[in-house]
Design a protein around this motif. Structure first.
Motif, PDB file in Angstrom:
ATOM      1  N   TYR A  87     -59.076  11.028  63.136  1.00 46.40           N
ATOM      2  CA  TYR A  87     -59.442  11.766  61.934  1.00 46.40           C
ATOM      3  C   TYR A  87     -60.668  12.616  62.227  1.00 46.40           C
ATOM      4  O   TYR A  87     -61.648  12.135  62.777  1.00 46.40           O
ATOM      5  CB  TYR A  87     -59.740  10.809  60.780  1.00 46.40           C
ATOM      6  N   GLU A  88     -60.590  13.863  61.847  1.00 38.53           N
ATOM      7  CA  GLU A  88     -61.725  14.757  61.987  1.00 38.53           C
ATOM      8  C   GLU A  88     -62.681  14.523  60.822  1.00 38.53           C
ATOM      9  O   GLU A  88     -62.245  14.263  59.706  1.00 38.53           O
ATOM     10  CB  GLU A  88     -61.255  16.215  61.992  1.00 38.53           C
ATOM     11  N   ASN A 121     -56.117  15.746  57.319  1.00 43.66           N
ATOM     12  CA  ASN A 121     -56.204  14.401  57.908  1.00 43.66           C
ATOM     13  C   ASN A 121     -55.177  13.465  57.285  1.00 43.66           C
ATOM     14  O   ASN A 121     -54.548  12.664  57.985  1.00 43.66           O
ATOM     15  CB  ASN A 121     -57.603  13.820  57.724  1.00 43.66           C
ATOM     16  N   ILE A 126     -53.568  17.267  62.952  1.00 40.38           N
ATOM     17  CA  ILE A 126     -54.857  17.186  63.622  1.00 40.38           C
ATOM     18  C   ILE A 126     -55.424  18.560  63.932  1.00 40.38           C
ATOM     19  O   ILE A 126     -56.626  18.790  63.781  1.00 40.38           O
ATOM     20  CB  ILE A 126     -54.728  16.344  64.912  1.00 40.38           C
ATOM     21  N   ALA A 129     -56.793  20.130  60.776  1.00 42.11           N
ATOM     22  CA  ALA A 129     -57.984  19.376  60.378  1.00 42.11           C
ATOM     23  C   ALA A 129     -59.167  19.739  61.261  1.00 42.11           C
ATOM     24  O   ALA A 129     -60.298  19.871  60.773  1.00 42.11           O
ATOM     25  CB  ALA A 129     -57.708  17.876  60.442  1.00 42.11           C
TER      26      ALA A 129
END
Length: 179
Positions: A87-88, A121, A126, A129
């Motif tokens: 997760y960013e 997310n 990805i 994000a």
């Protein structure tokens, strides 16, 4: 260290190896169970309940005899690892702080990109994000820089204005006028 006495003619002959001590303690059966008579097949192991940390549904396997003792091992379940979700960071709190305390218009733009990062997310996208997270971070730092610059300029102006006003009053009314 090198022992020269071990290779001399007068050194005593090494004794025959002794039998290793039996395995004792918790988890090992007592030495009277499962031992083999001197000549003949080994005795059957006793039905000793094995306490384990696993639920009763897991199988237990006997893997063989070691010095006449039975060893019971509890097999563990196979764990298959799936893909790790990365997760960013969404910088949502940083965006709200910048919107309220630093620069309202850039803080709102950072907040929009923070929300887009959070949605990407949750979808598992990805790349999107990462792009939105980078944009939100850049906007947050720009907003923070503008806020710090405005704060420094305001403090400098207040100090300058105070000095100028005092000097003007001291010239007009004398050095001790605080009117």
């Amino acid at each position: 260290m090198f022992n020269l006495a071990a290779y001399s003619k007068d050194a005593p002959e090494p004794s025959a190896p002794s039998n290793p001590p039996p395995m004792e303690g918790p988890g090992f059966p007592s030495s009277t169970h499962g031992t083999a008579p001197p000549h003949g097949p080994p005795m059957q192991p006793p039905n000793v309940p094995v306490s384990s940390q696993y639920p009763p549904g897991y199988p237990q396997h006997t893997i063989g005899f070691m010095q006449g003792q039975n060893m019971v091992v509890t097999s563990r379940p196979t764990v298959i690892m799936g893909p790790v979700h990365v997760y960013e960071p969404d910088y949502l709190c940083f965006s709200v702080f910048n919107m309220l305390c630093c620069c309202l218009c850039i803080g709102i733009a950072a907040l929009v990109f923070s929300v887009k990062t959070r949605e990407a997310n949750q979808r598992g996208d990805i790349n999107e994000a990462r792009i939105h997270s980078s944009t939100a971070r850049t906007l947050n730092f720009v907003s923070l820089g503008i806020g710090i610059a405005i704060t420094i300029a305001w403090v400098a102006y207040v100090i300058y204005a105070t000095i100028v006003v005092r000097s003007m009053y001291s010239i007009a009314y004398g050095p001790y006028y605080y009117g």
